[in-house]
Motif scaffolding. Structure first.
Motif, PDB file in Angstrom:
ATOM      1  N   ALA A  41       0.842  -1.202   0.000  1.00 47.64           N
ATOM      2  CA  ALA A  41       0.000   0.000   0.000  1.00 47.64           C
ATOM      3  C   ALA A  41       0.878   1.253   0.000  1.00 47.64           C
ATOM      4  CB  ALA A  41      -0.930   0.000   1.208  1.00 47.64           C
ATOM      5  N   CYS A  42       1.960   1.212   0.756  1.00 43.51           N
ATOM      6  CA  CYS A  42       2.905   2.346   0.746  1.00 43.51           C
ATOM      7  C   CYS A  42       3.539   2.503  -0.625  1.00 43.51           C
ATOM      8  CB  CYS A  42       3.969   2.152   1.826  1.00 43.51           C
ATOM      9  SG  CYS A  42       3.313   2.265   3.505  1.00 43.51           S
ATOM     10  N   TRP A  43       3.916   1.397  -1.236  1.00 46.80           N
ATOM     11  CA  TRP A  43       4.486   1.473  -2.581  1.00 46.80           C
ATOM     12  C   TRP A  43       3.464   1.995  -3.582  1.00 46.80           C
ATOM     13  CZ3 TRP A  43       7.201  -3.958  -2.937  1.00 46.80           C
ATOM     14  CH2 TRP A  43       8.322  -3.942  -2.094  1.00 46.80           C
ATOM     15  N   LEU A  44       2.201   1.626  -3.384  1.00 42.66           N
ATOM     16  CA  LEU A  44       1.142   2.070  -4.284  1.00 42.66           C
ATOM     17  C   LEU A  44       1.035   3.591  -4.289  1.00 42.66           C
ATOM     18  CD1 LEU A  44      -1.207   1.189  -6.142  1.00 42.66           C
ATOM     19  CD2 LEU A  44      -2.661   1.186  -4.106  1.00 42.66           C
ATOM     20  N   LEU A  45       1.372   4.203  -3.172  1.00 44.07           N
ATOM     21  CA  LEU A  45       1.339   5.666  -3.087  1.00 44.07           C
ATOM     22  C   LEU A  45       2.643   6.304  -3.560  1.00 44.07           C
ATOM     23  CD1 LEU A  45      -0.379   6.003   0.382  1.00 44.07           C
ATOM     24  CD2 LEU A  45      -1.434   6.267  -1.876  1.00 44.07           C
ATOM     25  N   THR A  46       3.787   5.751  -3.148  1.00 41.01           N
ATOM     26  CA  THR A  46       5.058   6.424  -3.418  1.00 41.01           C
ATOM     27  C   THR A  46       5.593   6.183  -4.832  1.00 41.01           C
ATOM     28  OG1 THR A  46       6.236   4.601  -2.347  1.00 41.01           O
ATOM     29  CG2 THR A  46       5.767   6.558  -1.008  1.00 41.01           C
ATOM     30  N   TYR A  47       5.336   5.037  -5.426  1.00 42.50           N
ATOM     31  CA  TYR A  47       5.825   4.810  -6.793  1.00 42.50           C
ATOM     32  C   TYR A  47       5.189   5.782  -7.787  1.00 42.50           C
ATOM     33  CZ  TYR A  47       8.914   0.774  -6.321  1.00 42.50           C
ATOM     34  OH  TYR A  47       9.972  -0.037  -6.040  1.00 42.50           O
ATOM     35  N   PRO A  48       3.866   5.917  -7.804  1.00 45.70           N
ATOM     36  CA  PRO A  48       3.291   6.919  -8.719  1.00 45.70           C
ATOM     37  C   PRO A  48       3.723   8.349  -8.371  1.00 45.70           C
ATOM     38  CG  PRO A  48       1.593   5.395  -7.987  1.00 45.70           C
ATOM     39  CD  PRO A  48       2.822   5.109  -7.174  1.00 45.70           C
ATOM     40  N   LEU A  49       3.865   8.637  -7.074  1.00 43.28           N
ATOM     41  CA  LEU A  49       4.338   9.961  -6.673  1.00 43.28           C
ATOM     42  C   LEU A  49       5.730  10.225  -7.243  1.00 43.28           C
ATOM     43  CD1 LEU A  49       4.006  12.562  -5.001  1.00 43.28           C
ATOM     44  CD2 LEU A  49       5.013  11.306  -3.067  1.00 43.28           C
ATOM     45  N   ALA A  50       6.607   9.242  -7.152  1.00 42.26           N
ATOM     46  CA  ALA A  50       7.963   9.393  -7.682  1.00 42.26           C
ATOM     47  C   ALA A  50       7.931   9.618  -9.195  1.00 42.26           C
ATOM     48  CB  ALA A  50       8.804   8.164  -7.354  1.00 42.26           C
ATOM     49  N   GLY A  51       7.125   8.862  -9.893  1.00 39.33           N
ATOM     50  CA  GLY A  51       7.029   9.027 -11.348  1.00 39.33           C
ATOM     51  C   GLY A  51       6.444  10.372 -11.740  1.00 39.33           C
ATOM     52  N   LEU A  53       6.288  13.192  -9.870  1.00 44.98           N
ATOM     53  CA  LEU A  53       7.206  14.276  -9.519  1.00 44.98           C
ATOM     54  C   LEU A  53       8.416  14.313 -10.452  1.00 44.98           C
ATOM     55  CD1 LEU A  53       7.270  14.253  -5.612  1.00 44.98           C
ATOM     56  CD2 LEU A  53       6.468  16.085  -7.100  1.00 44.98           C
ATOM     57  N   GLY A  54       8.956  13.137 -10.758  1.00 41.25           N
ATOM     58  CA  GLY A  54      10.107  13.092 -11.663  1.00 41.25           C
ATOM     59  C   GLY A  54       9.788  13.654 -13.032  1.00 41.25           C
ATOM     60  N   ALA A  55       8.592  13.374 -13.531  1.00 46.24           N
ATOM     61  CA  ALA A  55       8.204  13.844 -14.858  1.00 46.24           C
ATOM     62  C   ALA A  55       7.824  15.320 -14.866  1.00 46.24           C
ATOM     63  CB  ALA A  55       7.031  13.016 -15.377  1.00 46.24           C
ATOM     64  N   THR A  56       7.218  15.807 -13.790  1.00 48.06           N
ATOM     65  CA  THR A  56       6.731  17.192 -13.808  1.00 48.06           C
ATOM     66  C   THR A  56       7.673  18.177 -13.132  1.00 48.06           C
ATOM     67  OG1 THR A  56       5.453  16.845 -11.777  1.00 48.06           O
ATOM     68  CG2 THR A  56       4.313  16.476 -13.862  1.00 48.06           C
ATOM     69  N   ALA A  57       8.340  17.780 -12.058  1.00 49.26           N
ATOM     70  CA  ALA A  57       9.180  18.722 -11.309  1.00 49.26           C
ATOM     71  C   ALA A  57      10.667  18.412 -11.413  1.00 49.26           C
ATOM     72  CB  ALA A  57       8.754  18.731  -9.837  1.00 49.26           C
ATOM     73  N   GLY A  58      11.005  17.297 -11.994  1.00 46.08           N
ATOM     74  CA  GLY A  58      12.411  16.928 -12.132  1.00 46.08           C
ATOM     75  C   GLY A  58      12.832  15.872 -11.116  1.00 46.08           C
ATOM     76  N   LEU A  59      13.898  15.158 -11.447  1.00 44.95           N
ATOM     77  CA  LEU A  59      14.355  14.061 -10.595  1.00 44.95           C
ATOM     78  C   LEU A  59      14.918  14.542  -9.268  1.00 44.95           C
ATOM     79  CD1 LEU A  59      15.973  11.656 -13.218  1.00 44.95           C
ATOM     80  CD2 LEU A  59      13.719  11.529 -12.144  1.00 44.95           C
ATOM     81  N   ASP A  60      15.551  15.720  -9.264  1.00 47.25           N
ATOM     82  CA  ASP A  60      16.076  16.246  -7.992  1.00 47.25           C
ATOM     83  C   ASP A  60      14.941  16.508  -7.001  1.00 47.25           C
ATOM     84  OD1 ASP A  60      18.619  16.113  -8.980  1.00 47.25           O
ATOM     85  OD2 ASP A  60      18.755  18.250  -9.481  1.00 47.25           O
ATOM     86  N   THR A  61      13.872  17.089  -7.484  1.00 43.89           N
ATOM     87  CA  THR A  61      12.713  17.360  -6.619  1.00 43.89           C
ATOM     88  C   THR A  61      12.082  16.052  -6.151  1.00 43.89           C
ATOM     89  OG1 THR A  61      12.300  19.445  -7.742  1.00 43.89           O
ATOM     90  CG2 THR A  61      10.468  18.501  -6.490  1.00 43.89           C
ATOM     91  N   ALA A  62      11.927  15.104  -7.061  1.00 39.60           N
ATOM     92  CA  ALA A  62      11.349  13.810  -6.698  1.00 39.60           C
ATOM     93  C   ALA A  62      12.201  13.128  -5.625  1.00 39.60           C
ATOM     94  CB  ALA A  62      11.237  12.916  -7.935  1.00 39.60           C
ATOM     95  N   PHE A  63      13.517  13.174  -5.809  1.00 39.00           N
ATOM     96  CA  PHE A  63      14.415  12.584  -4.816  1.00 39.00           C
ATOM     97  C   PHE A  63      14.255  13.288  -3.469  1.00 39.00           C
ATOM     98  CE2 PHE A  63      18.413  12.485  -2.490  1.00 39.00           C
ATOM     99  CZ  PHE A  63      18.626  11.117  -2.400  1.00 39.00           C
ATOM    100  N   GLY A  64      14.189  14.600  -3.479  1.00 37.78           N
ATOM    101  CA  GLY A  64      14.055  15.367  -2.243  1.00 37.78           C
ATOM    102  C   GLY A  64      12.758  15.055  -1.507  1.00 37.78           C
ATOM    103  N   VAL A  65      11.657  15.014  -2.238  1.00 37.49           N
ATOM    104  CA  VAL A  65      10.363  14.727  -1.608  1.00 37.49           C
ATOM    105  C   VAL A  65      10.362  13.314  -1.024  1.00 37.49           C
ATOM    106  CG1 VAL A  65       7.895  14.371  -2.061  1.00 37.49           C
ATOM    107  CG2 VAL A  65       9.062  16.383  -2.989  1.00 37.49           C
ATOM    108  N   LEU A  66      10.855  12.346  -1.760  1.00 30.09           N
ATOM    109  CA  LEU A  66      10.887  10.971  -1.252  1.00 30.09           C
ATOM    110  C   LEU A  66      11.873  10.828  -0.091  1.00 30.09           C
ATOM    111  CD1 LEU A  66      10.565   9.046  -4.610  1.00 30.09           C
ATOM    112  CD2 LEU A  66       8.833   9.328  -2.837  1.00 30.09           C
ATOM    113  N   ALA A  67      12.959  11.602  -0.103  1.00 29.38           N
ATOM    114  CA  ALA A  67      13.892  11.584   1.024  1.00 29.38           C
ATOM    115  C   ALA A  67      13.220  12.135   2.279  1.00 29.38           C
ATOM    116  CB  ALA A  67      15.151  12.386   0.686  1.00 29.38           C
ATOM    117  N   VAL A  68      12.413  13.177   2.119  1.00 31.09           N
ATOM    118  CA  VAL A  68      11.679  13.733   3.270  1.00 31.09           C
ATOM    119  C   VAL A  68      10.681  12.699   3.806  1.00 31.09           C
ATOM    120  CG1 VAL A  68       9.980  15.482   3.947  1.00 31.09           C
ATOM    121  CG2 VAL A  68      12.013  16.143   2.646  1.00 31.09           C
ATOM    122  N   ILE A  69       9.983  12.015   2.919  1.00 32.63           N
ATOM    123  CA  ILE A  69       9.040  10.970   3.346  1.00 32.63           C
ATOM    124  C   ILE A  69       9.775   9.868   4.096  1.00 32.63           C
ATOM    125  CG2 ILE A  69       7.488   9.147   2.524  1.00 32.63           C
ATOM    126  CD1 ILE A  69       6.660  11.095   0.272  1.00 32.63           C
ATOM    127  N   ALA A  70      10.920   9.432   3.566  1.00 32.55           N
ATOM    128  CA  ALA A  70      11.703   8.380   4.228  1.00 32.55           C
ATOM    129  C   ALA A  70      12.226   8.853   5.578  1.00 32.55           C
ATOM    130  CB  ALA A  70      12.862   7.951   3.329  1.00 32.55           C
TER     131      ALA A  70
END
Length: 131
Positions: A41-51, A53-70
């Protein structure tokens, strides 16, 4: 290759050990199934979020947001997990009759029977004991 094994071990090994320590063997299949469902269920939320964010805001932003979640998840675990977590917990039973097999090595205290062992929530231990 070594780094991915190290990361996988850090994330997965403690979960299995924790679950094995937290339940009787007969209860473990249900507990592992629940953990599997929760992790997915956690992956169901974070995998699409990563994709997204990576596509719309860039990979650096996606990495930062997921790092904050982790980091928030690690912080929450550190906050909720007891600092001193012994393998065996001393506790008193006042809900079991004298002569109950679970009390075979317990010391009678006047208000109940006190003993120590590895503890899981079950019929003899319906709640976690107070320290």
């Amino acid at each position: 290759m070594q780094q991915s094994r190290l990361g996988y071990s850090l994330a997965q090994t403690p979960t299995g050990r924790l679950l094995k320590r937290s339940a009787h063997p007969a209860d473990r299949p249900a507990l592992f199934a629940a953990q599997f469902a929760l992790s997915h269920a956690c992956w169901l939320l974070t995998y699409p979020l990563a994709g997204w964010l990576g596509a719309t805001a860039g990979l650096d932003t996606a990495f930062g947001v997921l790092a904050v979640i982790a980091a928030a998840a690690v912080g929450l675990a550190a906050l909720l997990w007891p600092v001193d977590d012994p393998a065996e917990l001393p506790h008193t039973h006042d809900n079991l009759p004298a002569g109950h097999p679970h009390l075979a090595r317990a010391e009678h205290t006047g208000t109940g029977h006190r003993h120590s062992h590895a503890l899981v929530i079950d019929r003899e231990h319906p709640v976690w004991p107070e320290r």
